[in-house]
Design an enzyme around this catalytic site. Structure first.
Site, short mmCIF file in Angstrom:
data_model
loop_
_atom_site.label_atom_id
_atom_site.label_comp_id
_atom_site.label_asym_id
_atom_site.label_seq_id
_atom_site.Cartn_x
_atom_site.Cartn_y
_atom_site.Cartn_z
CD GLU A 77 5.18 4.97 1.88
OE1 GLU A 77 5.35 4.85 2.84
OE2 GLU A 77 3.87 5.51 1.38
CD GLU A 114 4.46 2.13 6.59
OE1 GLU A 114 4.32 1.26 5.95
OE2 GLU A 114 5.70 2.81 6.55
N GLY A 144 6.54 6.14 6.39
CA GLY A 144 7.09 5.38 7.87
C GLY A 144 6.81 6.06 8.91
CB ALA A 201 12.56 5.74 5.48
#
Length: 255
Positions: free
Chosen positions: A133, A113, A110, A64
């Site tokens: 993260e 993911e 992300g 992200a």
């Protein structure tokens, strides 16, 4: 040009991240574009397979874009950034079409993911997986501790999320996360997609629903979709609709 492109080539669709300047990191605009792509794909009965790719970069997707969420309040971050991303990734994961991710470079946060939403993955030898993260003070928010746990298992997800370790393509293949490691991941993914055009699209769709119900990927919706398909294929369903339109009592026969 959109940072998420939907490219149609006969019965095969390509969903392509195109933000190489930022290592294909997700922005709000990209997430919303991805949601639109999913809606278009679901409505297009001619599409038999979907290949997920990214523009050439040092990363398939670096996660992200921190400039998009770094200034959000904790409430906004949780309510909008995390939940919206989760909803959109779930939409891709639950697509009725089979999906194949071509991971040609690193998939972090992300990005990992995102790749995990696909049905299978092909990785280039140089590609790695990571959940970094904790290094910026947050936790995985788009199913990294949920869907990814089913695919890689608790110990491996802990390695990445707690200890910051990267998983190589070779190890990802050994763990079953990657279906194949290929020098040309994109070409291999399209070859796999091409083979799907020789199979029954309805049988593939139903098999995906059955598997998803078994692993609790939106189990309620999957079970009801299967049930609706069974009921919808009966003569009783046709009789019920006809009787409603003719404003009479239906004559159900159990056929």
């Amino acid at each position: 040009m959109s940072d998420v492109q939907l490219i149609l080539s006969g019965p095969i669709a390509e969903v392509r991240l195109d933000n190489p300047a930022k290592l294909n990191a997700f922005t709000v605009k990209m997430l919303l574009s991805l949601e639109d792509c999913c809606a278009d794909l679901e409505r297009d009965s001619d599409i038999r397979a979907v290949v997920v790719t990214a523009a050439p970069s040092r990363a398939f997707c670096s996660g992200a874009d921190i400039s998009e969420w770094g200034e959000l309040s904790p409430g906004e971050f949780a309510r909008h950034w995390v939940r919206d991303g989760h909803r959109i990734f779930d939409r891709l994961a639950r697509l009725s079409k089979p999906t194949i991710a071509a991971i040609e470079a690193h998939a972090f946060g992300g990005g990992l993911e995102f790749a995990a939403t696909c049905d299978i993955r092909v990785m280039a030898p140089k590609a790695t997986l990571a959940l970094p993260e904790a290094g910026v003070g947050i936790v995985p928010g788009w199913s990294g501790t949920q869907r990814l746990l089913r695919l890689l298992g608790e110990p491996v997800v802990k390695e990445m999320a707690l200890f910051g370790r990267r998983i190589t393509a070779e190890r990802a293949h050994a763990l079953g996360f990657a279906a194949e490691v290929s020098q040309d991941a994109r070409t291999t993914a399209f070859e796999i997609a091409e083979k799907l055009t020789t199979t029954s699209p309805r049988a593939v769709e139903v098999a995906k629903y059955m598997i998803h119900a078994a692993v609790d990927e939106d189990r309620g919706a999957m079970i009801e979709a299967l049930g609706a398909g069974m009921a919808g294929a009966t003569a009783d369903r046709d009789e019920g609709v006809t009787a409603f339109r003719e404003k009479r009592k239906p004559n159900f026969t159990g056929a």
